[in-house]
Design a protein around this motif. Structure first.
Motif, mmCIF file in Angstrom:
data_model
loop_
_atom_site.group_PDB
_atom_site.id
_atom_site.type_symbol
_atom_site.label_atom_id
_atom_site.label_comp_id
_atom_site.label_asym_id
_atom_site.label_seq_id
_atom_site.Cartn_x
_atom_site.Cartn_y
_atom_site.Cartn_z
ATOM 1 N N ALA A 236 0.842 -1.219 -0.142
ATOM 2 C CA ALA A 236 0.096 0.016 -0.066
ATOM 3 C C ALA A 236 0.896 1.349 0.122
ATOM 4 O O ALA A 236 0.507 2.276 -0.668
ATOM 5 N N TYR A 237 2.143 1.217 0.845
ATOM 6 C CA TYR A 237 2.770 2.299 0.991
ATOM 7 C C TYR A 237 3.384 2.502 -0.507
ATOM 8 O O TYR A 237 3.611 3.835 -0.779
ATOM 9 N N LEU A 238 4.011 1.434 -1.233
ATOM 10 C CA LEU A 238 4.520 1.806 -2.601
ATOM 11 C C LEU A 238 3.738 2.350 -3.408
ATOM 12 O O LEU A 238 3.780 3.066 -4.421
ATOM 13 N N LEU A 239 2.210 2.042 -3.370
ATOM 14 C CA LEU A 239 1.186 2.444 -4.245
ATOM 15 C C LEU A 239 0.638 3.762 -3.863
ATOM 16 O O LEU A 239 -0.248 4.431 -4.357
ATOM 17 N N GLY A 240 1.215 4.421 -3.081
ATOM 18 C CA GLY A 240 1.013 5.834 -2.716
ATOM 19 C C GLY A 240 -0.242 6.051 -1.621
ATOM 20 O O GLY A 240 -0.688 7.032 -1.716
ATOM 21 N N ALA B 24 12.617 2.681 1.379
ATOM 22 C CA ALA B 24 13.723 2.728 0.878
ATOM 23 C C ALA B 24 13.742 3.006 -0.739
ATOM 24 O O ALA B 24 14.119 3.797 -1.368
ATOM 25 N N ILE B 25 12.581 2.371 -1.373
ATOM 26 C CA ILE B 25 12.291 2.522 -2.717
ATOM 27 C C ILE B 25 11.519 3.717 -2.972
ATOM 28 O O ILE B 25 11.715 4.377 -3.896
ATOM 29 N N PRO C 191 -0.303 6.025 2.210
ATOM 30 C CA PRO C 191 0.341 5.792 3.287
ATOM 31 C C PRO C 191 -0.587 5.672 4.554
ATOM 32 O O PRO C 191 -0.166 4.906 5.725
ATOM 33 N N LEU C 192 -1.857 6.151 4.529
ATOM 34 C CA LEU C 192 -2.705 6.021 5.473
ATOM 35 C C LEU C 192 -3.135 4.813 5.681
ATOM 36 O O LEU C 192 -3.215 4.088 6.654
ATOM 37 N N LEU C 193 -3.479 4.085 4.543
ATOM 38 C CA LEU C 193 -3.988 2.479 4.447
ATOM 39 C C LEU C 193 -2.644 1.870 4.768
ATOM 40 O O LEU C 193 -2.894 0.741 5.668
ATOM 41 N N ALA C 194 -1.746 2.036 4.451
ATOM 42 C CA ALA C 194 -0.295 1.475 4.810
ATOM 43 C C ALA C 194 -0.223 1.382 6.399
ATOM 44 O O ALA C 194 0.000 0.378 7.087
ATOM 45 N N VAL C 195 -0.429 2.485 7.122
ATOM 46 C CA VAL C 195 -0.237 2.587 8.506
ATOM 47 C C VAL C 195 -1.522 1.755 9.234
ATOM 48 O O VAL C 195 -1.307 1.072 10.042
ATOM 49 N N PHE C 196 -2.561 1.779 8.564
ATOM 50 C CA PHE C 196 -3.785 0.965 9.065
ATOM 51 C C PHE C 196 -3.270 -0.371 8.993
ATOM 52 O O PHE C 196 -3.792 -1.151 10.158
#
Length: 193
Positions: free
Chosen positions: A45-49, A101-102, A51-56
């Protein structure tokens, strides 16, 4: 530190979820594997832009990680389940570091320092847990420290949500992990002598 001292505040929801999953016939190992996939999905999710979903997703995987341990203690803990749990935790953490890092290669060297500090701290944690005769609720001696899983998730969340301070947050995370490694090393010296 928060895992050790604040767990009592979230344990009721962990207990309720563990009971519900056990009644549904789920095993601790199934939840450990689910937590792995949810945690790795966080990095995707973070790689796909997102960040809120990634944190959840990161926090949900951490919740499931706590639930699987509670389920295991209510049924029968398995040594291999412990291996999966600890290994998958590191896979999730590394997937987050790789994703950051990516997306932000300019913070590569602080991320490498952070990874090294995590490896050192976890090595001490695991070796002390293996050679110590002390036992607790878990299947090995749990060596508390300044940085436990919750502190890591808090710092990962700040790193993902506030890229403008990513460099400094990563260095703070590195310092906290390194301090924890030293803290665990000195405790090991005390309890193993």
């Amino acid at each position: 530190m928060l895992d050790t001292h604040a767990r009592k505040f979230v344990q009721p929801s962990i207990d309720t979820t563990a009971s519900w999953l056990l009644k549904k016939g789920k095993t601790p190992d199934q939840i450990t594997i689910t937590a792995l996939f949810v945690g790795v999905s966080s990095s995707i999710a973070y790689l796909l832009g997102q960040p809120l979903l990634a944190v959840f997703l990161l926090w949900f995987s951490g919740f499931l990680d706590a639930v699987d341990g509670t389920m295991a203690r209510r049924t029968k803990t398995s040594p291999f389940g412990t291996v999966m749990d600890i290994t998958f935790d590191r896979v999730v953490e590394l997937s987050i570091i790789f994703a950051i890092a990516i997306v932000y290669p300019e913070v590569m060297w602080p991320l490498l320092l952070l990874t090294g500090a995590i490896v050192i701290s976890m090595t001490i944690f695991l070796v002390v847990g293996t050679v110590s005769e002390k036992a607790g609720m878990k299947s090995f001696y749990y060596q508390a420290g300044l940085a436990e899983r919750t502190e890591g998730f808090l710092l990962f969340s700040v790193m993902m949500l506030f890229p403008n301070i990513l460099f400094w947050t990563t260095l703070v995370f590195f310092a906290v992990e390194l301090f924890t490694g030293v803290q665990r090393f000195w405790e090991a010296r005390r309890i193993l002598h």
